[in-house]
Scaffold this motif. Structure first.
Motif, short mmCIF file in Angstrom:
data_model
loop_
_atom_site.label_atom_id
_atom_site.label_comp_id
_atom_site.label_asym_id
_atom_site.label_seq_id
_atom_site.Cartn_x
_atom_site.Cartn_y
_atom_site.Cartn_z
N VAL A 76 0.81 -1.19 -0.06
CA VAL A 76 -0.07 -0.14 -0.15
C VAL A 76 1.09 1.38 0.11
O VAL A 76 2.24 1.31 0.40
N HIS A 77 0.49 2.27 -0.81
CA HIS A 77 0.78 3.47 -0.61
C HIS A 77 0.23 4.27 -0.65
O HIS A 77 -1.10 4.65 -1.47
N TRP A 78 0.37 6.10 -0.31
CA TRP A 78 -0.81 6.43 0.00
C TRP A 78 -0.52 7.85 0.01
O TRP A 78 0.50 8.74 0.27
N HIS A 79 -1.03 8.61 -0.99
CA HIS A 79 -1.25 10.70 -1.23
C HIS A 79 -1.72 10.96 0.30
O HIS A 79 -2.83 10.17 0.47
N ALA A 80 -1.19 11.73 0.91
CA ALA A 80 -2.29 12.37 2.00
C ALA A 80 -2.87 13.24 1.56
O ALA A 80 -4.55 13.39 2.20
N LEU A 81 -2.90 14.41 0.48
CA LEU A 81 -4.53 14.36 -0.18
C LEU A 81 -5.17 13.92 -0.78
O LEU A 81 -6.47 14.04 -0.57
N GLY A 82 -4.75 12.23 -0.90
CA GLY A 82 -5.68 11.59 -1.74
C GLY A 82 -6.98 10.79 -0.32
O GLY A 82 -7.57 10.64 -0.21
N ASN A 316 -6.29 12.00 -10.28
CA ASN A 316 -5.39 13.05 -11.12
C ASN A 316 -4.32 12.98 -10.74
O ASN A 316 -4.13 13.71 -11.24
N ALA A 317 -3.89 12.80 -9.97
CA ALA A 317 -2.15 12.68 -9.58
C ALA A 317 -1.51 12.49 -9.40
O ALA A 317 -1.73 11.86 -10.50
N PRO A 318 -0.71 13.06 -9.98
CA PRO A 318 0.48 13.10 -10.97
C PRO A 318 1.36 11.30 -10.02
O PRO A 318 0.97 11.11 -8.91
N PRO A 319 1.76 10.65 -10.99
CA PRO A 319 2.28 9.07 -10.84
C PRO A 319 2.84 9.53 -9.74
O PRO A 319 4.46 10.15 -9.97
N THR A 320 3.21 8.56 -9.32
CA THR A 320 4.33 8.18 -7.97
C THR A 320 4.79 7.12 -7.64
O THR A 320 4.11 5.66 -6.87
N PRO A 321 5.19 6.14 -8.89
CA PRO A 321 5.59 4.65 -9.13
C PRO A 321 6.30 4.19 -8.25
O PRO A 321 7.28 2.93 -8.22
N VAL A 322 6.50 4.00 -7.07
CA VAL A 322 7.36 3.90 -5.48
C VAL A 322 6.95 1.97 -5.02
O VAL A 322 8.23 1.70 -5.38
N GLN A 323 5.97 2.26 -5.54
CA GLN A 323 5.77 1.16 -5.12
C GLN A 323 6.45 0.19 -6.28
O GLN A 323 6.89 -1.49 -6.06
N VAL A 324 6.25 0.41 -8.01
CA VAL A 324 6.80 -0.30 -8.99
C VAL A 324 8.44 -0.59 -8.38
O VAL A 324 8.97 -1.94 -8.28
N ALA A 325 9.06 0.33 -7.54
CA ALA A 325 10.66 0.23 -7.64
C ALA A 325 10.93 -0.95 -6.80
O ALA A 325 11.30 -1.99 -6.46
N LYS A 326 9.51 -0.62 -5.47
CA LYS A 326 9.76 -1.53 -4.24
C LYS A 326 9.74 -3.22 -4.68
O LYS A 326 10.21 -3.90 -4.59
N ALA A 327 8.61 -3.03 -5.08
CA ALA A 327 7.78 -4.81 -5.73
C ALA A 327 9.02 -5.44 -6.40
O ALA A 327 9.47 -6.23 -6.65
N GLU A 328 10.11 -4.39 -7.03
CA GLU A 328 10.92 -4.60 -8.54
C GLU A 328 11.91 -5.55 -7.45
O GLU A 328 12.42 -6.20 -7.55
N ALA A 329 12.51 -4.72 -6.66
CA ALA A 329 14.01 -5.53 -5.68
C ALA A 329 12.98 -6.67 -4.69
O ALA A 329 13.81 -7.03 -5.01
N LEU A 330 11.96 -6.79 -4.11
CA LEU A 330 11.49 -7.29 -3.28
C LEU A 330 11.34 -8.88 -4.83
O LEU A 330 11.92 -10.42 -4.09
N ALA A 331 11.28 -8.66 -5.80
CA ALA A 331 11.13 -9.71 -6.33
C ALA A 331 11.99 -10.29 -7.16
O ALA A 331 12.77 -11.26 -7.23
N ARG A 332 13.35 -9.86 -7.14
CA ARG A 332 14.46 -10.01 -7.26
C ARG A 332 15.16 -10.79 -6.47
O ARG A 332 16.39 -11.04 -6.97
N GLU A 333 14.82 -10.82 -5.55
CA GLU A 333 15.62 -11.79 -4.46
C GLU A 333 15.36 -13.04 -4.65
O GLU A 333 16.19 -14.07 -4.12
N TRP A 334 14.03 -13.40 -5.27
CA TRP A 334 13.92 -14.59 -5.77
C TRP A 334 13.81 -15.24 -7.26
O TRP A 334 13.49 -16.50 -7.77
N ILE A 335 13.66 -13.65 -8.34
CA ILE A 335 13.73 -14.79 -9.35
C ILE A 335 14.10 -13.25 -10.34
O ILE A 335 14.29 -12.49 -9.86
N ASP A 336 14.93 -14.19 -11.80
CA ASP A 336 15.39 -13.20 -12.93
C ASP A 336 14.73 -12.47 -13.06
O ASP A 336 14.01 -13.02 -14.83
#
Length: 412
Positions: A76-82, A316-336
């Motif tokens: 989960v990620h959240w925007h204060a405005l959201g 319509n909030a600007p993209p904040t793809p921090v979850q992509v980076a976090k999920a990618e790092a987690l996935a790379r621990e067990w799969i290439d």
């Protein structure tokens, strides 16, 4: 006499609604600002989730909520405005997520999910879309034995209550089933009933092509221009004004903006999600949900798709793809994963209701207007049964599912 009807929104729900109305003899026009299936319907994990009989509740575990508040993890990620804008709806979501109320919602929700694959099946065949479908299920994978054991107990309960089938796989069985795994995991639950779609947007487009082939009209237009006109409804299209006797609003996450103009203030909110594609050196055979971290890896025609958890933010909030980076790092621990494909992360929005049930039925104060939105995480799964149920209500047929729990009147 044939009745004309507009369907606003050419995602999975709107396209299936148009098809089912067409089957019942209505003169149907399907309208969207983009090609069919190019918004929320194309960006998901491509799963027809027959196992998803329980709606997603608001997490109530103190540890989980603390991690969310501190920005830890990828679920989960959240925007204060959201949170500020959606605060009232989210508080009602928390209220309805109480175990007793969640169990009540599950009874109504599961009745729709029960029809998921059975209603997709004839449309897939008629649309010639078999090449997009895998009917071998998908997996929840687990890093810890504790989580795996708890999930296995839950799976046994779902089998008894809802007939949802699964198969527990230990470390060795999972490694044999998925050679792409680079390290041992605690195990997996292989859900046997769901289907996977290798290009979700293409499946919606095939359904829309079937609608057109059967004589339906597909137009580009502005759903926000909808207004009552005489005995009926009108909307602006690329071919000029269009009038019909009835209209169906199936705009997914954009529905709230339009119904507010009509005077309806429902407890709706948005969960945004992202995906990114990769080119792994060893293909993943079946979609996998990392059940402890909240992201999905799904093989697609365009690459291996990583989809994120929920982001609470205005549509319509600007993209904040921090979850992509976090999920990618987690996935790379067990799969290439291999390299990411040279495209920016995709962003879409899920249309959610505070009580976790969709809004389907006649608009309380506007004759000839129908609502079909709010399917949250499962619009892609529920589209055909939601379209059928709405069409049965419009035509006065006996409904395949009792529509009362989804009535717009429950919100006043």
């Amino acid at each position: 006499m044939t009745t004309s009807i507009l369907v606003l929104g050419a995602g999975m729900v709107g396209t299936c609604t148009a098809l089912h109305l067409q089957q019942r003899g209505y003169d149907v026009t399907l309208l969207d600002r983009r090609a069919p299936g190019q918004e929320t319907s194309m960006g998901n994990a491509g799963l027809i989730q027959r196992e998803a009989v329980e709606p997603y509740a608001f997490p109530r575990e103190p540890g989980f909520l603390l991690n969310v508040a501190l920005g830890r993890g990828a679920q989960v990620h959240w925007h204060a405005l959201g949170l500020w804008q959606m605060g009232r709806a989210l508080l009602r979501y928390l209220h309805h997520s109480h175990p007793v109320r969640h169990a009540q919602a599950t009874q109504a929700y599961s009745r729709l999910i029960a029809h998921a694959t059975a209603e997709h099946d004839p449309l897939i065949a008629a649309a010639g879309a078999q090449d997009l479908i895998s009917r071998e299920g998908f997996r929840f994978v687990f890093h810890t034995a504790q989580a795996f054991d708890a999930a296995a107990r839950r799976a046994e309960d779902l089998l008894l209550r809802f007939g949802v089938r699964s198969q527990a796989e230990n470390t060795a069985q999972l490694a044999l089933a998925e050679p792409a795994l680079q390290k041992p995991l605690a195990g997996a639950l292989h859900w046997l009933d769901p289907w996977a779609v290798s290009d979700p947007g293409a499946l919606v487009q095939r359904y829309a092509d079937l609608f057109v082939a059967r004589g339906g009209r597909l137009l580009v237009g502005d759903a926000a221009s909808l207004q009552a006109q005489g005995v009926g409804w009108s909307v602006h299209t690329s071919e000029g004004p269009l009038h019909a006797q009835q209209a169906v609003l199936a705009l997914g996450p954009w529905s709230d903006g339009l119904i507010r103009k009509l005077g309806y203030h429902y407890p709706l909110f948005i969960k945004r999600g992202y995906h990114q594609h990769y080119a792994p050196p060893v293909p993943v055979r079946q979609p996998m949900l990392d059940a402890e971290c909240g992201y999905v890896l799904a093989p697609m025609q365009s690459g291996l798709r990583l989809t994120t958890g929920a982001e609470f933010a205005p549509i319509n909030a600007p993209p904040t793809p921090v979850q992509v980076a976090k999920a990618e790092a987690l996935a790379r621990e067990w799969i290439d994963l291999g390299p990411p494909l040279p495209e920016p992360p995709w962003l879409g929005a899920r249309p959610c209701t505070a009580d976790m049930l969709p809004v389907m039925g006649p608009a309380p104060r506007h004759p000839g207007l129908w609502f079909n939105f709010g399917h949250a995480h499962q619009g892609f799964t529920m589209g055909p049964v939601a379209g059928r149920l709405l069409a049965e209500m419009v035509s006065g047929e006996p409904p395949c599912v009792d529509p009362m729990p989804y009535s717009p009147r429950r919100f006043g």
